[in-house]
Motif scaffolding. Structure first.
Motif, PDB file in Angstrom:
ATOM      1  N   SER A  24       0.845  -1.186   0.000  1.00  0.00           N
ATOM      2  CA  SER A  24       0.000   0.000   0.000  1.00  0.00           C
ATOM      3  C   SER A  24       0.885   1.242   0.000  1.00  0.00           C
ATOM      4  CB  SER A  24      -0.894  -0.006   1.242  1.00  0.00           C
ATOM      5  OG  SER A  24      -0.094   0.009   2.406  1.00  0.00           O
ATOM      6  N   VAL A  25       0.278   2.375   0.277  1.00  0.00           N
ATOM      7  CA  VAL A  25       1.033   3.623   0.406  1.00  0.00           C
ATOM      8  C   VAL A  25       0.946   4.096   1.849  1.00  0.00           C
ATOM      9  CG1 VAL A  25       0.769   4.337  -2.002  1.00  0.00           C
ATOM     10  CG2 VAL A  25      -0.953   5.022  -0.318  1.00  0.00           C
ATOM     11  N   GLU A  26       1.868   4.937   2.228  1.00  0.00           N
ATOM     12  CA  GLU A  26       1.906   5.468   3.590  1.00  0.00           C
ATOM     13  C   GLU A  26       1.910   6.978   3.561  1.00  0.00           C
ATOM     14  OE1 GLU A  26       1.753   4.749   6.863  1.00  0.00           O
ATOM     15  OE2 GLU A  26       1.106   2.797   6.144  1.00  0.00           O
ATOM     16  N   SER A  27       1.218   7.581   4.514  1.00  0.00           N
ATOM     17  CA  SER A  27       1.178   9.035   4.600  1.00  0.00           C
ATOM     18  C   SER A  27       2.384   9.545   5.384  1.00  0.00           C
ATOM     19  CB  SER A  27      -0.103   9.499   5.302  1.00  0.00           C
ATOM     20  OG  SER A  27      -0.051   9.161   6.674  1.00  0.00           O
ATOM     21  N   ILE A  28       2.753  10.776   5.119  1.00  0.00           N
ATOM     22  CA  ILE A  28       3.834  11.409   5.857  1.00  0.00           C
ATOM     23  C   ILE A  28       3.467  11.495   7.333  1.00  0.00           C
ATOM     24  CG2 ILE A  28       5.025  13.609   6.230  1.00  0.00           C
ATOM     25  CD1 ILE A  28       5.234  13.915   3.247  1.00  0.00           C
ATOM     26  N   LYS A  29       2.200  11.736   7.616  1.00  0.00           N
ATOM     27  CA  LYS A  29       1.745  11.836   8.999  1.00  0.00           C
ATOM     28  C   LYS A  29       2.026  10.538   9.763  1.00  0.00           C
ATOM     29  CE  LYS A  29      -2.200  13.046  11.830  1.00  0.00           C
ATOM     30  NZ  LYS A  29      -3.502  13.659  11.894  1.00  0.00           N
ATOM     31  N   ASN A  30       1.710   9.396   9.144  1.00  0.00           N
ATOM     32  CA  ASN A  30       1.959   8.104   9.790  1.00  0.00           C
ATOM     33  C   ASN A  30       3.449   7.854   9.988  1.00  0.00           C
ATOM     34  OD1 ASN A  30      -0.769   7.562   9.909  1.00  0.00           O
ATOM     35  ND2 ASN A  30      -0.773   6.220   8.124  1.00  0.00           N
ATOM     36  N   ILE A  31       4.237   8.169   8.975  1.00  0.00           N
ATOM     37  CA  ILE A  31       5.689   7.974   9.063  1.00  0.00           C
ATOM     38  C   ILE A  31       6.258   8.840  10.181  1.00  0.00           C
ATOM     39  CG2 ILE A  31       7.896   8.258   7.861  1.00  0.00           C
ATOM     40  CD1 ILE A  31       6.260   7.771   5.212  1.00  0.00           C
ATOM     41  N   ALA A  32       5.876  10.096  10.179  1.00  0.00           N
ATOM     42  CA  ALA A  32       6.372  11.032  11.198  1.00  0.00           C
ATOM     43  C   ALA A  32       5.987  10.563  12.598  1.00  0.00           C
ATOM     44  CB  ALA A  32       5.825  12.430  10.935  1.00  0.00           C
ATOM     45  N   GLY A  33       4.767  10.064  12.738  1.00  0.00           N
ATOM     46  CA  GLY A  33       4.313   9.584  14.034  1.00  0.00           C
ATOM     47  C   GLY A  33       5.083   8.372  14.524  1.00  0.00           C
ATOM     48  N   ARG A  34       5.289   7.403  13.638  1.00  0.00           N
ATOM     49  CA  ARG A  34       6.012   6.187  14.026  1.00  0.00           C
ATOM     50  C   ARG A  34       7.481   6.460  14.341  1.00  0.00           C
ATOM     51  NH1 ARG A  34       2.721   3.591  10.038  1.00  0.00           N
ATOM     52  NH2 ARG A  34       4.250   4.102   8.445  1.00  0.00           N
ATOM     53  N   ARG A  35       8.084   7.357  13.577  1.00  0.00           N
ATOM     54  CA  ARG A  35       9.523   7.621  13.708  1.00  0.00           C
ATOM     55  C   ARG A  35       9.841   8.810  14.610  1.00  0.00           C
ATOM     56  NH1 ARG A  35      12.874   3.554  11.710  1.00  0.00           N
ATOM     57  NH2 ARG A  35      11.566   2.391  10.306  1.00  0.00           N
ATOM     58  N   ASN A  36       8.799   9.483  15.091  1.00  0.00           N
ATOM     59  CA  ASN A  36       8.975  10.670  15.930  1.00  0.00           C
ATOM     60  C   ASN A  36       9.805  11.741  15.195  1.00  0.00           C
ATOM     61  OD1 ASN A  36       8.514  12.191  18.243  1.00  0.00           O
ATOM     62  ND2 ASN A  36      10.376  11.466  19.237  1.00  0.00           N
ATOM     63  N   LEU A  37       9.397  12.011  13.959  1.00  0.00           N
ATOM     64  CA  LEU A  37      10.075  12.990  13.113  1.00  0.00           C
ATOM     65  C   LEU A  37       9.125  14.138  12.788  1.00  0.00           C
ATOM     66  CD1 LEU A  37      11.712  10.508  10.574  1.00  0.00           C
ATOM     67  CD2 LEU A  37      12.780  11.516  12.588  1.00  0.00           C
ATOM     68  N   SER A  38       9.680  15.245  12.371  1.00  0.00           N
ATOM     69  CA  SER A  38       8.884  16.408  11.992  1.00  0.00           C
ATOM     70  C   SER A  38       8.177  16.155  10.662  1.00  0.00           C
ATOM     71  CB  SER A  38       9.788  17.637  11.879  1.00  0.00           C
ATOM     72  OG  SER A  38       9.133  18.663  11.171  1.00  0.00           O
ATOM     73  N   GLU A  39       6.869  16.283  10.684  1.00  0.00           N
ATOM     74  CA  GLU A  39       6.068  16.093   9.473  1.00  0.00           C
ATOM     75  C   GLU A  39       6.445  17.131   8.407  1.00  0.00           C
ATOM     76  OE1 GLU A  39       1.328  15.788   8.513  1.00  0.00           O
ATOM     77  OE2 GLU A  39       1.981  15.451  10.582  1.00  0.00           O
ATOM     78  N   LYS A  40       6.606  18.372   8.811  1.00  0.00           N
ATOM     79  CA  LYS A  40       6.953  19.446   7.868  1.00  0.00           C
ATOM     80  C   LYS A  40       8.325  19.209   7.239  1.00  0.00           C
ATOM     81  CE  LYS A  40       4.088  23.203   9.479  1.00  0.00           C
ATOM     82  NZ  LYS A  40       3.167  23.177   8.376  1.00  0.00           N
ATOM     83  N   TYR A  41       9.271  18.711   8.022  1.00  0.00           N
ATOM     84  CA  TYR A  41      10.604  18.445   7.493  1.00  0.00           C
ATOM     85  C   TYR A  41      10.572  17.281   6.501  1.00  0.00           C
ATOM     86  CZ  TYR A  41      15.709  18.808   7.667  1.00  0.00           C
ATOM     87  OH  TYR A  41      17.032  19.004   7.361  1.00  0.00           O
ATOM     88  N   LEU A  42       9.772  16.256   6.808  1.00  0.00           N
ATOM     89  CA  LEU A  42       9.643  15.128   5.876  1.00  0.00           C
ATOM     90  C   LEU A  42       9.039  15.582   4.549  1.00  0.00           C
ATOM     91  CD1 LEU A  42       8.476  12.135   8.107  1.00  0.00           C
ATOM     92  CD2 LEU A  42      10.750  12.580   7.177  1.00  0.00           C
ATOM     93  N   GLU A  43       8.102  16.520   4.604  1.00  0.00           N
ATOM     94  CA  GLU A  43       7.501  17.040   3.373  1.00  0.00           C
ATOM     95  C   GLU A  43       8.559  17.675   2.477  1.00  0.00           C
ATOM     96  OE1 GLU A  43       4.409  19.625   4.783  1.00  0.00           O
ATOM     97  OE2 GLU A  43       3.091  17.947   5.293  1.00  0.00           O
ATOM     98  N   GLN A  44       9.559  18.308   3.063  1.00  0.00           N
ATOM     99  CA  GLN A  44      10.646  18.908   2.281  1.00  0.00           C
ATOM    100  C   GLN A  44      11.537  17.828   1.660  1.00  0.00           C
ATOM    101  OE1 GLN A  44      12.836  21.699   4.699  1.00  0.00           O
ATOM    102  NE2 GLN A  44      10.963  22.535   5.577  1.00  0.00           N
ATOM    103  N   ILE A  45      11.729  16.753   2.371  1.00  0.00           N
ATOM    104  CA  ILE A  45      12.609  15.675   1.913  1.00  0.00           C
ATOM    105  C   ILE A  45      11.972  14.872   0.779  1.00  0.00           C
ATOM    106  CG2 ILE A  45      13.708  13.513   2.664  1.00  0.00           C
ATOM    107  CD1 ILE A  45      13.994  14.884   5.445  1.00  0.00           C
ATOM    108  N   VAL A  46      10.662  14.753   0.802  1.00  0.00           N
ATOM    109  CA  VAL A  46       9.927  13.972  -0.192  1.00  0.00           C
ATOM    110  C   VAL A  46      10.270  14.395  -1.620  1.00  0.00           C
ATOM    111  CG1 VAL A  46       7.602  13.685  -1.144  1.00  0.00           C
ATOM    112  CG2 VAL A  46       8.022  13.206   1.245  1.00  0.00           C
ATOM    113  N   SER A  47      10.337  15.678  -1.876  1.00  0.00           N
ATOM    114  CA  SER A  47      10.587  16.139  -3.249  1.00  0.00           C
ATOM    115  C   SER A  47      11.942  15.669  -3.758  1.00  0.00           C
ATOM    116  CB  SER A  47      10.460  17.658  -3.343  1.00  0.00           C
ATOM    117  OG  SER A  47      11.433  18.287  -2.537  1.00  0.00           O
TER     118      SER A  47
END
Length: 148
Positions: A24-47
């Motif tokens: 399946s696919v995973e949301s940034i929100k779920n990833i950030a929650g599981r890994r205790n990472l900044s959601e906004k920072y992950l959004e920058q890394i995605v690109s």
């Protein structure tokens, strides 16, 4: 060479995707929650990861991200190369720049070059799949409690 938070978060995000987005696919929100990472920072890394063709995205309410290829085909070097500005420890190894020492007579340039090749080789040898296996092994070991 110093790996920035961006590179570290990218490896964490890719590891999470390798574990949780197999079918399946995973949301940034779920990833950030599981890994205790900044959601906004992950959004920058995605690109950067999308541009390097390491992840794919699906839009919509049930959208998210998944690996663009199997975890065994993604090298740690690929992830860091996509997210870090420059991995090479000295500028003169990439381009002949003026550091005040004649590159032809530099006694240490060869050593720095060997060091870089060794570091790059390690990053090329380790796959995302190996990181996932190590992560799963650590989780199993942590769940075992020993009593005397």
């Amino acid at each position: 060479m110093k790996i920035s938070t961006k590179g570290i978060y990218a490896i964490e995000m890719m590891t999470d995707l390798a574990i949780h987005s197999v079918d399946s696919v995973e949301s940034i929100k779920n990833i950030a929650g599981r890994r205790n990472l900044s959601e906004k920072y992950l959004e920058q890394i995605v690109s950067a990861l999308k541009k390097a063709h390491l992840i794919e995205s699906t839009r919509g309410a049930t959208g998210g991200y998944r690996l663009a290829k199997p975890a065994g085909e993604i090298k740690i070097y690929d992830i860091l190369d996509a997210t870090e500005r420059n991995l090479i420890p000295l500028e003169c190894l990439q381009t002949k720049t003026e550091c005040g020492i004649n590159c032809e007579k530099c006694a240490t340039r060869g050593m720095w070059g060997k060091l870089w090749l060794e570091m790059k080789q390690v990053m090329d040898d380790v796959t995302l799949e190996q990181i996932v296996i190590e992560s799963e092994r650590n989780e199993k070991e942590d769940s075992i409690e020993y009593y005397i």
